[in-house]
Structure formats: C-alpha cells, structure tokens
Design a protein around this motif. Structure first.
Motif, mmCIF file in Angstrom:
data_model
loop_
_atom_site.group_PDB
_atom_site.id
_atom_site.type_symbol
_atom_site.label_atom_id
_atom_site.label_comp_id
_atom_site.label_asym_id
_atom_site.label_seq_id
_atom_site.Cartn_x
_atom_site.Cartn_y
_atom_site.Cartn_z
ATOM 1 N N ASP A 168 0.471 15.076 -6.361
ATOM 2 C CA ASP A 168 0.776 14.402 -7.641
ATOM 3 C C ASP A 168 1.291 12.991 -7.383
ATOM 4 O OD1 ASP A 168 0.048 16.622 -9.137
ATOM 5 O OD2 ASP A 168 2.120 17.316 -9.429
ATOM 6 N N ALA A 169 2.218 12.871 -6.415
ATOM 7 C CA ALA A 169 2.824 11.573 -6.128
ATOM 8 C C ALA A 169 1.796 10.581 -5.592
ATOM 9 C CB ALA A 169 3.966 11.749 -5.121
ATOM 10 N N VAL A 170 0.917 11.038 -4.712
ATOM 11 C CA VAL A 170 -0.116 10.147 -4.174
ATOM 12 C C VAL A 170 -1.034 9.676 -5.298
ATOM 13 C CG1 VAL A 170 -2.160 10.049 -2.685
ATOM 14 C CG2 VAL A 170 -0.038 11.088 -1.836
ATOM 15 N N GLY A 171 -1.429 10.594 -6.175
ATOM 16 C CA GLY A 171 -2.274 10.210 -7.299
ATOM 17 C C GLY A 171 -1.611 9.168 -8.191
ATOM 18 N N GLU A 172 -0.318 9.356 -8.444
ATOM 19 C CA GLU A 172 0.406 8.378 -9.270
ATOM 20 C C GLU A 172 0.476 7.022 -8.577
ATOM 21 O OE1 GLU A 172 4.202 10.044 -10.180
ATOM 22 O OE2 GLU A 172 3.359 11.752 -11.285
ATOM 23 N N ALA A 191 0.848 -1.198 0.000
ATOM 24 C CA ALA A 191 0.000 0.000 0.000
ATOM 25 C C ALA A 191 0.881 1.245 0.000
ATOM 26 C CB ALA A 191 -0.915 -0.011 1.221
ATOM 27 N N PRO A 192 0.512 2.282 -0.762
ATOM 28 C CA PRO A 192 1.385 3.455 -0.917
ATOM 29 C C PRO A 192 1.632 4.204 0.387
ATOM 30 C CG PRO A 192 -0.295 3.401 -2.636
ATOM 31 C CD PRO A 192 -0.675 2.354 -1.637
ATOM 32 N N LEU A 193 2.878 4.601 0.573
ATOM 33 C CA LEU A 193 3.294 5.454 1.675
ATOM 34 C C LEU A 193 4.171 6.554 1.102
ATOM 35 C CD1 LEU A 193 3.978 6.262 4.654
ATOM 36 C CD2 LEU A 193 5.771 4.519 4.583
ATOM 37 N N LEU A 194 3.875 7.803 1.466
ATOM 38 C CA LEU A 194 4.709 8.935 1.057
ATOM 39 C C LEU A 194 5.226 9.615 2.312
ATOM 40 C CD1 LEU A 194 5.578 10.637 -1.507
ATOM 41 C CD2 LEU A 194 3.765 12.229 -0.821
ATOM 42 N N SER A 195 6.549 9.746 2.411
ATOM 43 C CA SER A 195 7.167 10.437 3.545
ATOM 44 C C SER A 195 7.718 11.783 3.095
ATOM 45 C CB SER A 195 8.290 9.594 4.150
ATOM 46 O OG SER A 195 7.763 8.478 4.828
ATOM 47 N N VAL A 196 7.453 12.802 3.884
ATOM 48 C CA VAL A 196 7.902 14.160 3.599
ATOM 49 C C VAL A 196 9.115 14.462 4.469
ATOM 50 C CG1 VAL A 196 7.274 16.604 3.600
ATOM 51 C CG2 VAL A 196 5.541 14.867 3.066
ATOM 52 N N TRP A 197 10.218 14.769 3.822
ATOM 53 C CA TRP A 197 11.452 15.083 4.537
ATOM 54 C C TRP A 197 11.834 16.539 4.275
ATOM 55 C CZ3 TRP A 197 12.598 11.257 7.710
ATOM 56 C CH2 TRP A 197 12.281 9.937 7.343
ATOM 57 N N ASN A 244 -2.609 5.272 -8.860
ATOM 58 C CA ASN A 244 -3.030 5.143 -10.267
ATOM 59 C C ASN A 244 -4.313 5.927 -10.520
ATOM 60 O OD1 ASN A 244 -2.637 4.284 -12.919
ATOM 61 N ND2 ASN A 244 -3.897 2.451 -12.636
ATOM 62 N N ASP A 245 -4.364 7.132 -9.936
ATOM 63 C CA ASP A 245 -5.563 7.976 -10.026
ATOM 64 C C ASP A 245 -5.106 9.433 -10.076
ATOM 65 O OD1 ASP A 245 -8.070 9.088 -9.970
ATOM 66 O OD2 ASP A 245 -8.592 8.380 -7.958
ATOM 67 N N ARG A 246 -4.522 9.823 -11.200
ATOM 68 C CA ARG A 246 -3.972 11.171 -11.326
ATOM 69 C C ARG A 246 -5.088 12.197 -11.533
ATOM 70 N NH1 ARG A 246 1.417 10.366 -15.140
ATOM 71 N NH2 ARG A 246 2.246 8.536 -14.036
ATOM 72 N N ARG A 247 -4.995 13.270 -10.779
ATOM 73 C CA ARG A 247 -5.988 14.340 -10.883
ATOM 74 C C ARG A 247 -5.247 15.667 -10.957
ATOM 75 N NH1 ARG A 247 -10.524 12.234 -6.410
ATOM 76 N NH2 ARG A 247 -10.377 10.027 -7.012
ATOM 77 N N PRO A 248 -5.799 16.661 -11.646
ATOM 78 C CA PRO A 248 -5.033 17.889 -11.926
ATOM 79 C C PRO A 248 -4.794 18.755 -10.694
ATOM 80 C CG PRO A 248 -7.276 18.070 -12.756
ATOM 81 C CD PRO A 248 -7.114 16.649 -12.325
ATOM 82 N N ALA A 249 -3.645 19.450 -10.705
ATOM 83 C CA ALA A 249 -3.320 20.430 -9.664
ATOM 84 C C ALA A 249 -4.239 21.640 -9.790
ATOM 85 C CB ALA A 249 -1.856 20.844 -9.783
#
Length: 536
Positions: free
Chosen positions: A388-392, A366-372, A395-400
């Motif tokens: 953007d990264a979470v959407g990728e 399952a996706p995990l994104l860490s902010v450093w 697999n559900d890209r949505r516009p900024a």
C-alpha cells in the motif's frame, strides 16, 4: 572501485534491468512484499545476498502465534493483529502450517492462576477464531500431557496457536512472487544504490563479482538484520547525510533439538523464574525443539550469531524444571540461532523490546521504504501495508489481494471433492495425502506424506511424469531422490547441500554425516550458479 564506478561498469556490459520496485532482502518480509507487489501488477525484482531464509527467517521457533507473553507488556495491538493473522495463514498453506495445542503447567510461584486465566480469556477473544479451539483448564494427573512432567505439576491450561515450517514459508512466497512476474535473484547483493529524482540506479553483484545495474522507480529495504547497515552503506547518498534515522537492536534467539521427550502431539509453554518463557515442541517426528533465548548480540555482524554454552545450559535447566527426565547438554543433537532485528525502543530487557513492525517512508526524492522489526506471524499484513505504501509513494494505488489467496502449493481444495473443501485446513491436508496416494499408488507412503507436507499441490511438479519409484532417479541418500533434488535446484533456488538439508527441508536431522555429504556433492555437481546475465 566505488559504488558509482560499479554502476557504470555493470551498465556498460549489459543494459540495466528495468523494474518498478527493487526489494532488497530475501527473508519472510522481503519475499512477502515482492509477492504482494507482483500480484498487484508491479514489475518487481528481489535480490538476496545469500539463500532465501538463510538467516533470521529460518531460525524462528516455528510458530504462528499471537504472542501470549506480549500481553504482559501491554502490546494489545500487536497481539490482536497477530491473532487475526493466525487463521488467515493457516488457511493459505495448510501443508506447511497447522494448528497446535499448547499446555502451560501451572507453577504458583510464577504467575497466579487468575492472571493466566485472564490472559487466556483475552487471547481467545481479541480476534475472531474459526479454526482454532479456545483455551481450557486441564488436570495434568489425568491429561496425557501430564505424564512426562514432574508430579508436582497437577494443574495446567491448554490453548491454541499454530505451527509453521518457517523457511518453506519464505520459499512459497518467493514461488508465488515469481509466478506473478517477479524476478528472484539469490546469491546477489545490492552493493550500491544511488537515488535520483525519478528513480534508483542500483548495482547488484553475485559472489563471483559479476555485476548488473538495476533501474527502479522505488526501493524497498527489507534487509532484516542488515537494514540499518544498508542505509548507512550501500544506500548512502554520495557526499550526503545517511538515510538511517533509526537503530536496530540485534537480539539473538537460540534453540536446541533433543531426542523426543514425549509421545503426545501437544506442545508446552514453560514459565521461567526470570519471567521469560520457553517452548518445548514436537519436532520432525523423532525430536523435541526447545527455545528460545534473548541475548543481545555483541558487535554489529548478524552472521556472528552462534549459540553459546550458556544458552544451551539455560534451555536445558529451564526444561528440566518441568520434565521428569532431565534435559542435559549431552542430549542436544542440533542447535540453531537467529538474529532478530528489533526496532530499538530503549527497553533495557531484550525480551521487552517490541516485536511489532514499523514501515518508514523516505519521499524526499525517489521513494524508499524501510522495514523495521516484525515477526513471522504478521508478515502478510506487513507486506500488504508495505505494498500500500509503495503504491501511494508512486501515486499508483492498487488493491490488496493476499488475504484470501493460497500460497504456492496451498490450494489443497482443488484436489479434493466438493464436500471435503469445507473441512478445517488440517483435515483437508489429511484428505489431500489420501488423494496423492490414490493418484500415485506406487509412491512410497512415507515419501508421499513428506512430499505432501513440503510441496502441497506442487507435488505434481516434483513428480512430473514419474509412474514408478524407479522414475525418481537414484537415491542420493535414504529417502532423497534425484528427482526431488533436481526440482529444488531448478524451481526453488537451492544451490548447496545446506539449502536442501536445513532450509528446504530438515532432512539433515535424519541423515548421518556421509549421507549429508552425498547430497551436498550432488548439489555441487548439478546445481546452477545464479547468473545476472539471464535477468530481464
């Protein structure tokens, strides 16, 4: 009780909260990411163990700036990114952000004039400017900024950056996130996060140990100074290897506040013999803010950050090198310290550690994104990149969408005539104050300006149906009415006196101890404790 048992107990009593993304951390990065994701239509839950902006994000130098000194470390990409963001932010919330001119007195013993001119030329031209004027040289013997300085400083340089109410910036992002469907849970800690092939099962816990499970498709670790500890603790796979592959350097930055040192509206940037710089900034009408330091935090507890006597002496000594009237520790009326979570890049000097950010993806299950890392000026861009990264990853890209969107209360133009909407943001604010006073002539002028600054167009929610000063309720403290406190408790997650006096505002500087206690007592009586049972 271990993490798995916590999850089972929480989900036994209440159904898990279902969401697309759980964001851990209610600082500027976490709230900015929650806002961006919610605005893209994702179902978002954000949890913060304390108050919004309770730590690093309320302890900055309050500047929206490119970071002039980072040019010396060849951080051109970071400076360019930050410079581009200055004007985006100034336009998004002109009630809490505005342009500020800085004066750098020239000390030939520090850096030669040609180096400063070259640096300012780059600073002026690395990114497009529409709102902020460029740099120039000034004669300090004639310029008002020269009057408070020692007579040996005869020449200086003036350039532009911006000012921000940092804690309110966090709250505005949280308000906008909630308006777009996000759930914001303060006083709520993520105590366990277990990863499956299709999502995350997490346990949230309040201070009174009430627990609730959250089922999320993706997890964002925006815990700031706790980001590394979160991966080594709550998010560690049962029996598996820690997800923490990077290390943070916790660097303490401290500030002092003293009675007003000068009468003009410019700020100063002072060069120090150790090659660092400090700022001296007009603050809260009656004060001057001086900072910051860079001190490696001993130990690993971000809550341990407290200004040291040595830091106070350092800031007083460096400011006194420039001001004709010396600054002494006895002048200090307030201090604050923040722990910056900087990505460890092996720099020996804490001042040289990069302020840029890194987004680390974990996509094994399952996706995990860490902010450093990161800095307050680049939070919106960081949030956009994170969304953007979470959407990728899903697999559900949505516009900024955030680059041209005002923050909560920042749509001042909606209150103004069409011809005023083309004014610079700071001029729009002055017209907005006039419009508030026109619509509410009964409102005390000083209160109208303070509330316009704090709430922008959300002043309408604060005022509600009030038609006279008596409708604002009792004055709990001078200039602090029950209606405002009720609004802060009901709408802005304020729970304690400190939430109101030192984060939602800086009223604590203007009140005496008994008056501050009156506000705290009102909050203890009427503010509602966060509840997980009401979460969807």
């Amino acid at each position: 009780m271990n993490g798995s048992e916590n999850i089972r107990a929480a989900s036994f009593e209440l159904d898990p909260i279902q969401c697309d993304v759980l964001v851990v951390g209610g600082g500027i990065n976490g709230c900015g990411i929650a806002r961006d994701l919610a605005g893209r239509g994702f179902k978002v839950v954000l949890c913060e163990q304390d108050d919004l902006a309770a730590h690093t994000s309320s302890a900055s130098t309050k500047l929206i700036h490119g970071g002039l000194r980072y040019l010396e470390y060849y951080e051109f990409s970071l400076v360019r990114k930050a410079l581009a963001e200055r004007e985006v932010l100034l336009k998004s919330a002109p009630h809490i952000m505005w342009p500020l001119r800085f004066v750098m007195p020239h000390d030939p013993a520090m850096r030669p004039a040609w180096m400063i001119r070259a640096g300012l030329f780059l600073y002026d031209h690395l990114a497009k400017r529409e709102v902020l004027p460029g740099s120039r040289s000034v004669d300090l013997r004639r310029h008002p900024a020269g009057a408070p300085l020692k007579s040996r400083y005869k020449r200086g340089f003036v350039y532009s950056d911006g000012w921000v109410d940092d804690a309110r910036l966090v709250v505005l992002n949280a308000l906008d996130a909630r308006a777009r469907g996000a759930q914001i849970l303060t006083g709520t800690r993520c105590v366990a996060a277990r990863r499956g092939t299709e999502g995350w099962l997490c346990t949230l816990e309040t201070a009174d140990h009430a627990a609730r499970a959250v089922q999320a498709k993706a997890l964002v670790n925006a815990a700031g100074p706790w980001a590394e500890a979160f991966l080594r603790g709550a998010a560690t796979p049962a029996g598996g290897e820690s997800l923490a592959k990077r290390s943070l350097r916790l660097v303490q930055g401290s500030h002092i506040v003293v009675p007003r040192m000068f009468q003009h509206d410019h700020a100063y940037i002072f060069q120090n013999p150790d090659q660092r710089i400090i700022f001296a900034i007009p603050y809260q009408q009656d004060f001057t803010l001086i900072g910051t330091t860079d001190l490696e935090l001993e130990g690993h507890d971000p809550r341990a950050g407290r200004i040291t006597p040595g830091e106070i002496d350092y800031l007083c000594e460096q400011a006194s090198r420039y001001f004709e009237r010396a600054v002494t520790p006895a002048d200090v009326v307030w201090t604050y310290s923040g722990v910056r979570p900087l990505l460890d890049d092996a720099s020996g000097d804490p001042s040289a550690v990069t302020r840029d950010y890194l987004l680390e993806r974990h996509i094994e299950a399952a996706p995990l994104l860490s902010v450093w890392g990161g800095k307050i000026t680049t939070f919106r861009k960081l949030a956009e990149d994170a969304a953007d990264a979470v959407g990728e990853m899903l697999n559900d890209r949505r516009p900024a969408w955030t680059e041209t969107a005002p923050l909560a209360g920042g749509d001042l133009a909606s209150w103004l005539p069409v011809e005023s909407r083309r004014l610079p943001p700071d001029a729009q604010f002055e017209r907005f104050v006039q419009e508030v006073q026109r619509r509410h002539p009964w409102l005390d002028a000083a209160l109208a300006r303070r509330w316009s600054r704090a709430y922008g167009t959300r002043i309408a929610q604060v005022l509600g149906d009030a038609a006279a000063m008596a409708d604002l309720g009792a004055a709990v403290a001078p200039g602090v009415f029950e209606r405002e406190l009720r609004y802060l408790a009901d709408e802005e997650w304020a729970r304690t006196g400190d939430d109101v006096l030192w984060r939602r505002s800086k009223l604590g500087l203007h009140l005496d101890p008994s008056q501050r206690e009156a506000v705290a007592a009102w909050m203890r009586r009427f503010a509602v404790t966060p509840s997980l049972s009401a979460a969807r």
